[in-house]
Design an enzyme around this catalytic site. Structure first.
Site, PDB file in Angstrom:
ATOM      1  N   LEU A  64      22.089 -38.444  -0.084  1.00  9.55           N
ATOM      2  CA  LEU A  64      21.587 -39.343   0.970  1.00  9.55           C
ATOM      3  C   LEU A  64      22.304 -39.031   2.275  1.00  9.55           C
ATOM      4  O   LEU A  64      23.158 -38.150   2.331  1.00  9.55           O
ATOM      5  CB  LEU A  64      21.801 -40.798   0.558  1.00  9.55           C
ATOM      6  CG  LEU A  64      21.265 -41.217  -0.820  1.00  9.55           C
ATOM      7  CD1 LEU A  64      21.468 -42.713  -1.018  1.00  9.55           C
ATOM      8  CD2 LEU A  64      19.799 -40.867  -0.990  1.00  9.55           C
ATOM      9  N   LYS A 170      34.663 -31.060   3.760  1.00  9.33           N
ATOM     10  CA  LYS A 170      33.324 -30.851   4.357  1.00  9.33           C
ATOM     11  C   LYS A 170      33.289 -31.383   5.801  1.00  9.33           C
ATOM     12  O   LYS A 170      32.708 -30.764   6.704  1.00  9.33           O
ATOM     13  CB  LYS A 170      32.280 -31.566   3.492  1.00  9.33           C
ATOM     14  CG  LYS A 170      30.905 -31.699   4.103  1.00  9.33           C
ATOM     15  CD  LYS A 170      30.181 -30.372   4.190  1.00  9.33           C
ATOM     16  CE  LYS A 170      28.899 -30.526   4.988  1.00  9.33           C
ATOM     17  NZ  LYS A 170      28.171 -29.296   5.158  1.00  9.33           N
ATOM     18  N   LYS A 239      27.768 -37.809  12.426  1.00 11.98           N
ATOM     19  CA  LYS A 239      28.426 -38.577  11.355  1.00 11.98           C
ATOM     20  C   LYS A 239      29.599 -37.776  10.755  1.00 11.98           C
ATOM     21  O   LYS A 239      30.688 -38.302  10.565  1.00 11.98           O
ATOM     22  CB  LYS A 239      27.363 -38.903  10.291  1.00 11.98           C
ATOM     23  CG  LYS A 239      27.835 -39.499   8.998  1.00 11.98           C
ATOM     24  CD  LYS A 239      27.894 -38.494   7.855  1.00 11.98           C
ATOM     25  CE  LYS A 239      26.616 -37.742   7.554  1.00 11.98           C
ATOM     26  NZ  LYS A 239      26.715 -36.751   6.508  1.00 11.98           N
TER      27      LYS A 239
HETATM   28  P1  NDP Z   1      17.585 -36.195   5.712  1.00 12.94           P
HETATM   29  O1  NDP Z   1      17.779 -37.049   6.904  1.00 12.94           O
HETATM   30  O2  NDP Z   1      16.556 -35.139   5.734  1.00 12.94           O
HETATM   31  O3  NDP Z   1      17.304 -37.105   4.413  1.00 12.94           O
HETATM   32  C1  NDP Z   1      18.103 -38.208   4.136  1.00 12.94           C
HETATM   33  C2  NDP Z   1      17.769 -38.731   2.762  1.00 12.94           C
HETATM   34  O4  NDP Z   1      18.533 -39.919   2.512  1.00 12.94           O
HETATM   35  C3  NDP Z   1      16.292 -39.144   2.627  1.00 12.94           C
HETATM   36  O5  NDP Z   1      15.905 -38.954   1.304  1.00 12.94           O
HETATM   37  C4  NDP Z   1      16.366 -40.632   2.986  1.00 12.94           C
HETATM   38  O6  NDP Z   1      15.280 -41.371   2.483  1.00 12.94           O
HETATM   39  C5  NDP Z   1      17.641 -41.004   2.274  1.00 12.94           C
HETATM   40  N1  NDP Z   1      18.252 -42.228   2.779  1.00 12.94           N
HETATM   41  C6  NDP Z   1      18.843 -42.408   3.990  1.00 12.94           C
HETATM   42  N2  NDP Z   1      19.328 -43.668   4.083  1.00 12.94           N
HETATM   43  C7  NDP Z   1      19.045 -44.285   2.906  1.00 12.94           C
HETATM   44  C8  NDP Z   1      19.289 -45.588   2.403  1.00 12.94           C
HETATM   45  N3  NDP Z   1      19.934 -46.519   3.113  1.00 12.94           N
HETATM   46  N4  NDP Z   1      18.857 -45.860   1.148  1.00 12.94           N
HETATM   47  C9  NDP Z   1      18.220 -44.935   0.428  1.00 12.94           C
HETATM   48  N5  NDP Z   1      17.951 -43.684   0.846  1.00 12.94           N
HETATM   49  C10 NDP Z   1      18.355 -43.368   2.085  1.00 12.94           C
HETATM   50  O7  NDP Z   1      19.033 -35.593   5.395  1.00 12.94           O
HETATM   51  P2  NDP Z   1      19.396 -34.204   4.694  1.00 12.94           P
HETATM   52  O8  NDP Z   1      18.631 -34.041   3.451  1.00 12.94           O
HETATM   53  O9  NDP Z   1      19.386 -33.136   5.708  1.00 12.94           O
HETATM   54  O10 NDP Z   1      20.946 -34.481   4.358  1.00 12.94           O
HETATM   55  C11 NDP Z   1      21.374 -35.209   3.210  1.00 12.94           C
HETATM   56  C12 NDP Z   1      22.898 -35.079   3.140  1.00 12.94           C
HETATM   57  O11 NDP Z   1      23.254 -33.691   3.030  1.00 12.94           O
HETATM   58  C13 NDP Z   1      23.598 -35.616   4.410  1.00 12.94           C
HETATM   59  O12 NDP Z   1      24.812 -36.227   4.062  1.00 12.94           O
HETATM   60  C14 NDP Z   1      23.841 -34.340   5.225  1.00 12.94           C
HETATM   61  O13 NDP Z   1      24.931 -34.504   6.125  1.00 12.94           O
HETATM   62  C15 NDP Z   1      24.088 -33.322   4.122  1.00 12.94           C
HETATM   63  N6  NDP Z   1      23.816 -31.919   4.474  1.00 12.94           N
HETATM   64  C16 NDP Z   1      22.624 -31.541   5.072  1.00 12.94           C
HETATM   65  C17 NDP Z   1      22.403 -30.216   5.411  1.00 12.94           C
HETATM   66  C18 NDP Z   1      21.134 -29.736   6.052  1.00 12.94           C
HETATM   67  O14 NDP Z   1      21.069 -28.553   6.447  1.00 12.94           O
HETATM   68  N7  NDP Z   1      20.082 -30.545   6.196  1.00 12.94           N
HETATM   69  C19 NDP Z   1      23.439 -29.184   5.165  1.00 12.94           C
HETATM   70  C20 NDP Z   1      24.589 -29.669   4.445  1.00 12.94           C
HETATM   71  C21 NDP Z   1      24.776 -30.996   4.153  1.00 12.94           C
HETATM   72  P3  NDP Z   1      13.887 -41.448   3.304  1.00 12.94           P
HETATM   73  O15 NDP Z   1      13.108 -40.231   2.919  1.00 12.94           O
HETATM   74  O16 NDP Z   1      13.269 -42.715   2.861  1.00 12.94           O
HETATM   75  O17 NDP Z   1      14.233 -41.468   4.778  1.00 12.94           O
END
Ligand code: NDP
Length: 295
Positions: A64, A170, A239
């Site tokens: 998440l 990280k 963040k």
């Molecule tokens: P996104 O913004 O694309 O997706 C976030 C996910 O979290 C979605 O599934 C969203 O659901 C869910 N979510 C957010 N808030 C809540 C909540 N309160 N309750 C339930 N579900 C929630 O993020 P990413 O996939 O890019 O990133 C996910 C994690 O991985 C983060 O911590 C990020 O920092 C890390 N990361 C990302 C990278 C990247 O290249 N994208 C690289 C390395 C790490 P919904 O679909 O409903 O919005």
């Protein structure tokens, strides 16, 4: 193995695809259509609630936005704790904060559930090619259990230390990335305005001591060609830098460099839309300088 994956965002989705290829997977996502679509394409089950998602699972993986988001799913009639069985391994791949991870681990431990923080690095492309780096915090035993699961999408999988240490590492990694993005954008904008072509400047920097992943990979692939893809939300990098700054505070390290990067990304987050990509911090530098860094 029976595995649950919660969080089908930009990076969670390709990670879950690899888990689905090897294990019996159930997915859950806050916006339910994403889970339904994923299940239809990948041939997995989609659960309607976190409780339903984790029922019967041996391993639960979360990915998440923040640790607080993970924590918020624990409670309530439809929450994770209502469905979790004794002996489950809980792997949190969120780039989280150490304190919240320790709190989550402490809530799971009395239920006989092991927790590891296991944030990943390598971006969406690294997730697609199953070549992510994974930084794991937790007991040696929990790491041993998590490793074969993490191998679904990870290549370099390292045990860093106790719960929270993966998150801490990280966050510092991403704070360094943030510094490099800002410094590269500022330096290149100045060079372009001084009459040095951006492509030539990068070519020489990348053969010299000022090079970084940002100058070698990110700027050529996203800025020089003006493509600005959206793969990692700037809000998430903001963040991460905030978590690193929190670590400086807890450890009594002054850290003006990382704090300044934190302030800059925080300001950029206010100026851009919620979906803006992290590299769009350079767009703001361009805009403020009245120039463009293009090949
Ligand atoms: P996104 O913004 O694309 O997706 C976030 C996910 O979290 C979605 O599934 C969203 O659901 C869910 N979510 C957010 N808030 C809540 C909540 N309160 N309750 C339930 N579900 C929630 O993020 P990413 O996939 O890019 O990133 C996910 C994690 O991985 C983060 O911590 C990020 O920092 C890390 N990361 C990302 C990278 C990247 O290249 N994208 C690289 C390395 C790490 P919904 O679909 O409903 O919005």
């Amino acid at each position: 193995m029976r595995i649950s994956f919660l969080g089908l965002g930009a990076i969670g989705t390709p990670m879950a695809v690899h888990v689905a290829a090897r294990h019996d997977l159930t997915v859950w996502n806050r916006t339910g259509e994403k889970a339904t679509r994923f299940a239809a394409v990948q041939g997995t089950r989609a659960a309607g609630t976190p409780r339903e998602a984790v029922q019967g699972a041996e391993v639960v993986i979360c990915c998440l936005s923040t640790s607080r988001d993970v924590e918020s799913l624990l409670d309530g009639a439809d929450g994770i704790l209502a469905g979790l069985a004794k002996g489950v391994l809980f792997i949190d791949c969120t780039s989280g904060d150490p304190e919240t991870s320790r709190r989550i681990a402490a809530r799971l431990a009395p239920r006989g559930v092991d927790f590891v923080d296991a944030p990943v690095s390598g971006g969406v492309s690294g997730a697609e090619s199953a070549s992510l780096a994974v930084m794991v915090g937790g007991s040696a035993e929990a790491f041993g259990r998590a490793r074969p699961v993490l191998e679904c999408f990870g290549k370099r999988i390292e045990h860093i230390g106790p719960v929270g240490s993966g998150d801490a590492l990280k966050a510092v990694n991403n704070a360094l990335l943030a510094v490099n993005i800002l410094a590269s954008g500022e330096g290149l904008a100045a060079l372009v305005k001084a009459g040095v072509p951006a492509a030539k400047a990068l070519e020489i920097i990348n053969a010299s001591s000022g090079r970084s992943f940002v100058t070698e990979s990110l700027v050529p692939a996203r800025v020089l060609n003006g493509s600005w893809p959206r793969t990692f939300r700037l809000a998430l990098l903001d963040k991460d830098v905030g978590i690193a700054v929190g670590l400086l505070e807890q450890t009594g390290v002054a850290g003006p460099m990382l704090r300044l990067a934190g302030d800059q990304f925080h300001a950029a987050r206010q100026r851009l839309d919620a979906e803006a990509d992290y590299m769009e911090a350079i767009r703001l530098i361009e805009r403020d300088a009245g120039t463009e860094i293009r090949g």
